[in-house]
Write a protein that holds these residues in place. Sequence first.
Motif, PDB file in Angstrom:
ATOM      1  N   PHE A 176      44.620  82.777  14.434  1.00 29.41           N
ATOM      2  CA  PHE A 176      43.579  83.036  13.451  1.00 29.41           C
ATOM      3  C   PHE A 176      42.603  81.871  13.370  1.00 29.41           C
ATOM      4  CE2 PHE A 176      47.263  85.457  11.718  1.00 29.41           C
ATOM      5  CZ  PHE A 176      46.699  86.729  11.763  1.00 29.41           C
ATOM      6  N   ALA A 177      41.378  82.190  12.976  1.00 24.35           N
ATOM      7  CA  ALA A 177      40.385  81.163  12.683  1.00 24.35           C
ATOM      8  C   ALA A 177      40.569  80.687  11.242  1.00 24.35           C
ATOM      9  CB  ALA A 177      38.979  81.706  12.883  1.00 24.35           C
ATOM     10  N   GLU A 178      40.194  79.447  11.003  1.00 20.50           N
ATOM     11  CA  GLU A 178      40.313  78.913   9.647  1.00 20.50           C
ATOM     12  C   GLU A 178      39.327  79.598   8.701  1.00 20.50           C
ATOM     13  OE1 GLU A 178      40.959  74.541   7.792  1.00 20.50           O
ATOM     14  OE2 GLU A 178      39.116  74.755   8.967  1.00 20.50           O
ATOM     15  N   THR A 179      38.137  79.891   9.206  1.00 19.07           N
ATOM     16  CA  THR A 179      37.109  80.567   8.409  1.00 19.07           C
ATOM     17  C   THR A 179      36.689  81.829   9.131  1.00 19.07           C
ATOM     18  OG1 THR A 179      36.302  78.422   7.620  1.00 19.07           O
ATOM     19  CG2 THR A 179      34.863  80.331   7.312  1.00 19.07           C
ATOM     20  N   ASP A 180      36.997  82.990   8.539  1.00 13.08           N
ATOM     21  CA  ASP A 180      36.735  84.254   9.229  1.00 13.08           C
ATOM     22  C   ASP A 180      36.663  85.380   8.205  1.00 13.08           C
ATOM     23  OD1 ASP A 180      36.556  86.422  10.898  1.00 13.08           O
ATOM     24  OD2 ASP A 180      38.291  85.907  12.132  1.00 13.08           O
ATOM     25  N   THR A 181      35.463  85.848   7.920  1.00 13.41           N
ATOM     26  CA  THR A 181      35.324  86.935   6.948  1.00 13.41           C
ATOM     27  C   THR A 181      35.922  88.240   7.463  1.00 13.41           C
ATOM     28  OG1 THR A 181      33.110  87.442   7.815  1.00 13.41           O
ATOM     29  CG2 THR A 181      33.243  85.941   5.926  1.00 13.41           C
ATOM     30  N   ALA A 182      36.064  88.370   8.800  1.00  8.58           N
ATOM     31  CA  ALA A 182      36.644  89.582   9.372  1.00  8.58           C
ATOM     32  C   ALA A 182      38.161  89.611   9.221  1.00  8.58           C
ATOM     33  CB  ALA A 182      36.265  89.708  10.849  1.00  8.58           C
ATOM     34  N   THR A 183      38.761  88.455   9.013  1.00 12.64           N
ATOM     35  CA  THR A 183      40.210  88.366   8.810  1.00 12.64           C
ATOM     36  C   THR A 183      40.457  87.428   7.634  1.00 12.64           C
ATOM     37  OG1 THR A 183      40.490  88.610  11.212  1.00 12.64           O
ATOM     38  CG2 THR A 183      42.431  87.999   9.951  1.00 12.64           C
ATOM     39  N   PRO A 184      40.322  87.940   6.420  1.00  8.73           N
ATOM     40  CA  PRO A 184      40.439  87.099   5.227  1.00  8.73           C
ATOM     41  C   PRO A 184      41.880  86.661   4.980  1.00  8.73           C
ATOM     42  CG  PRO A 184      40.198  89.400   4.604  1.00  8.73           C
ATOM     43  CD  PRO A 184      39.987  89.339   6.090  1.00  8.73           C
ATOM     44  N   PRO A 185      42.080  85.693   4.092  1.00  8.95           N
ATOM     45  CA  PRO A 185      43.428  85.175   3.827  1.00  8.95           C
ATOM     46  C   PRO A 185      44.435  86.244   3.434  1.00  8.95           C
ATOM     47  CG  PRO A 185      41.783  83.728   2.864  1.00  8.95           C
ATOM     48  CD  PRO A 185      41.040  84.920   3.365  1.00  8.95           C
ATOM     49  N   GLU A 186      44.012  87.270   2.706  1.00 11.32           N
ATOM     50  CA  GLU A 186      44.965  88.307   2.308  1.00 11.32           C
ATOM     51  C   GLU A 186      45.478  89.112   3.499  1.00 11.32           C
ATOM     52  OE1 GLU A 186      40.778  89.741   0.963  1.00 11.32           O
ATOM     53  OE2 GLU A 186      41.920  87.865   1.098  1.00 11.32           O
ATOM     54  N   THR A 187      44.649  89.242   4.533  1.00 10.98           N
ATOM     55  CA  THR A 187      45.110  89.912   5.752  1.00 10.98           C
ATOM     56  C   THR A 187      46.150  89.054   6.468  1.00 10.98           C
ATOM     57  OG1 THR A 187      43.051  91.150   6.074  1.00 10.98           O
ATOM     58  CG2 THR A 187      44.408  90.743   8.028  1.00 10.98           C
ATOM     59  N   ILE A 188      45.871  87.771   6.595  1.00  7.93           N
ATOM     60  CA  ILE A 188      46.824  86.859   7.231  1.00  7.93           C
ATOM     61  C   ILE A 188      48.140  86.854   6.455  1.00  7.93           C
ATOM     62  CG2 ILE A 188      47.263  84.466   7.886  1.00  7.93           C
ATOM     63  CD1 ILE A 188      44.233  84.143   8.262  1.00  7.93           C
ATOM     64  N   ALA A 189      48.050  86.865   5.134  1.00 12.32           N
ATOM     65  CA  ALA A 189      49.258  86.887   4.303  1.00 12.32           C
ATOM     66  C   ALA A 189      50.065  88.160   4.548  1.00 12.32           C
ATOM     67  CB  ALA A 189      48.881  86.775   2.828  1.00 12.32           C
ATOM     68  N   ALA A 190      49.386  89.300   4.707  1.00 10.00           N
ATOM     69  CA  ALA A 190      50.086  90.561   4.964  1.00 10.00           C
ATOM     70  C   ALA A 190      50.789  90.535   6.314  1.00 10.00           C
ATOM     71  CB  ALA A 190      49.100  91.731   4.903  1.00 10.00           C
ATOM     72  N   VAL A 191      50.142  89.943   7.314  1.00 17.26           N
ATOM     73  CA  VAL A 191      50.761  89.816   8.633  1.00 17.26           C
ATOM     74  C   VAL A 191      51.996  88.929   8.554  1.00 17.26           C
ATOM     75  CG1 VAL A 191      50.442  88.874  10.960  1.00 17.26           C
ATOM     76  CG2 VAL A 191      48.644  90.279   9.923  1.00 17.26           C
ATOM     77  N   LYS A 192      51.873  87.801   7.876  1.00 18.73           N
ATOM     78  CA  LYS A 192      53.011  86.888   7.740  1.00 18.73           C
ATOM     79  C   LYS A 192      54.172  87.554   7.005  1.00 18.73           C
ATOM     80  CE  LYS A 192      50.537  82.463   7.900  1.00 18.73           C
ATOM     81  NZ  LYS A 192      50.210  81.224   7.153  1.00 18.73           N
ATOM     82  N   GLU A 193      53.863  88.327   5.989  1.00 15.51           N
ATOM     83  CA  GLU A 193      54.913  89.007   5.225  1.00 15.51           C
ATOM     84  C   GLU A 193      55.615  90.049   6.086  1.00 15.51           C
ATOM     85  OE1 GLU A 193      57.471  89.673   2.212  1.00 15.51           O
ATOM     86  OE2 GLU A 193      55.931  88.115   2.285  1.00 15.51           O
ATOM     87  N   ALA A 194      54.856  90.761   6.914  1.00 13.82           N
ATOM     88  CA  ALA A 194      55.457  91.751   7.810  1.00 13.82           C
ATOM     89  C   ALA A 194      56.358  91.083   8.839  1.00 13.82           C
ATOM     90  CB  ALA A 194      54.358  92.557   8.502  1.00 13.82           C
ATOM     91  N   ILE A 195      55.932  89.927   9.334  1.00 11.49           N
ATOM     92  CA  ILE A 195      56.754  89.180  10.292  1.00 11.49           C
ATOM     93  C   ILE A 195      58.046  88.712   9.628  1.00 11.49           C
ATOM     94  CG2 ILE A 195      56.869  87.036  11.625  1.00 11.49           C
ATOM     95  CD1 ILE A 195      53.877  87.410  12.230  1.00 11.49           C
ATOM     96  N   LYS A 196      57.929  88.203   8.431  1.00 15.21           N
ATOM     97  CA  LYS A 196      59.115  87.741   7.699  1.00 15.21           C
ATOM     98  C   LYS A 196      60.095  88.890   7.471  1.00 15.21           C
ATOM     99  CE  LYS A 196      60.455  85.473   3.360  1.00 15.21           C
ATOM    100  NZ  LYS A 196      59.942  84.901   2.074  1.00 15.21           N
ATOM    101  N   ALA A 197      59.566  90.076   7.174  1.00 18.35           N
ATOM    102  CA  ALA A 197      60.412  91.236   6.889  1.00 18.35           C
ATOM    103  C   ALA A 197      61.192  91.708   8.110  1.00 18.35           C
ATOM    104  CB  ALA A 197      59.562  92.380   6.344  1.00 18.35           C
ATOM    105  N   CYS A 198      60.677  91.431   9.308  1.00 19.06           N
ATOM    106  CA  CYS A 198      61.377  91.893  10.513  1.00 19.06           C
ATOM    107  C   CYS A 198      62.133  90.769  11.216  1.00 19.06           C
ATOM    108  CB  CYS A 198      60.416  92.584  11.468  1.00 19.06           C
ATOM    109  SG  CYS A 198      59.176  91.531  12.221  1.00 19.06           S
ATOM    110  N   GLY A 199      62.356  89.664  10.530  1.00 17.53           N
ATOM    111  CA  GLY A 199      63.197  88.611  11.086  1.00 17.53           C
ATOM    112  C   GLY A 199      62.470  87.375  11.559  1.00 17.53           C
ATOM    113  N   GLY A 200      61.143  87.408  11.547  1.00 12.83           N
ATOM    114  CA  GLY A 200      60.389  86.199  11.852  1.00 12.83           C
ATOM    115  C   GLY A 200      60.318  85.803  13.305  1.00 12.83           C
ATOM    116  N   LYS A 201      60.526  86.744  14.244  1.00  8.95           N
ATOM    117  CA  LYS A 201      60.486  86.348  15.665  1.00  8.95           C
ATOM    118  C   LYS A 201      59.055  86.155  16.176  1.00  8.95           C
ATOM    119  CE  LYS A 201      60.571  91.034  17.630  1.00  8.95           C
ATOM    120  NZ  LYS A 201      61.218  91.915  18.618  1.00  8.95           N
TER     121      LYS A 201
END
Length: 243
Positions: A176-201
Motif C-alpha cells: 500500500f501507499a502511505e497516501t492514497d485516496t483510492a485505498t483509504p485507511p479503512e480499506t487497509i484495516a478491513a484487509v488486515k482484519e480479514a488476514i487476521k481472521a484466516c490465520g495471518g499467513k
Amino acid sequence: MHEKEVAVVTKHGRMPTFMVRPEGAGPYPVVILYMDAPGIREELRDMARRIAARGYYCALPDLYYRIGTVRFDLPRRDERMSAVVGACLRSLDNAGVNEDTAGLLAYLDGEAEAKADKVGAVGFCMSGRYVVSLAAYFGERFASAASLYGVGLKTEDDGSPHKLIGEVKGELYFGFAETDTATPPETIAAVKEAIKACGGKHKTEIHANSGHGYCFTAGRAYQPQAAEATWAKMFKLWERTLK
C-alpha cells in the motif's frame, strides 16, 4: 530474452498477450502481470522483462480486448482522458477476468517453456483486486499473488476482495501507499482484519512517503525507495512459492 505477442483464445474472443522469458528451453515458473487502469504500454512490457530476467516466464494480458485496442498517450492525460480510462476500468469485473485467466492458463499449459502447474501474479491499481479474486477462484493453482495499491479491495458486494481473502490457498502480499485516496485507511484495516481472521499467513505493508502509482517510473508518483522495496518483496515471494 525471448519475446512474442500472441492471441490467447478465451471464452469471449482472442486476448492479445505479451509473453517474455529467458532464452533456453526452461521450463520457467510463470508470473502473470495484470495491467493497471491505463492499460498496455511499454512501461508494463519493461516490467514483464524485469520479471523474466529473474528466471520467470511472464505473461502480460490485455484485459481491455473486449472493447477493442485501447492505448493511451499518458503524458497528455487530462480530465477527458481520465474519463475514458475510468470507463474502460468499469468494463471489467471479477468473473470476466477469471474467465480470461482460464484461457491464458490453458495456453500456458501448452507452452513447453512454461512451468504453469502453479503460477504467481501481480496486479497494480485496478488489478490489485483481481489478483485476490483469481487466487480465491483458482485455489492452489495460484501459489502467490501481489496486490499493489489496489483499488476496490473493500466493497459492499459479495465479490469484494476483503471477503475472498479467507478462500485463498496461496500466499498474498499487499503493498500500500502511505497516501492514497483510492485505498483509504479503512480499506487497509478491513484487509488486515480479514488476514487476521484466516490465520495471518498473508502480509501487508504500507510504504512510507509514497502515493498511488509509486511503482511506475514514468508516473508523477514514482517513489524509487518504495518501488524497489516492493520489487524485492515480490521476488522473494515468487522465489519462495514458485521455485
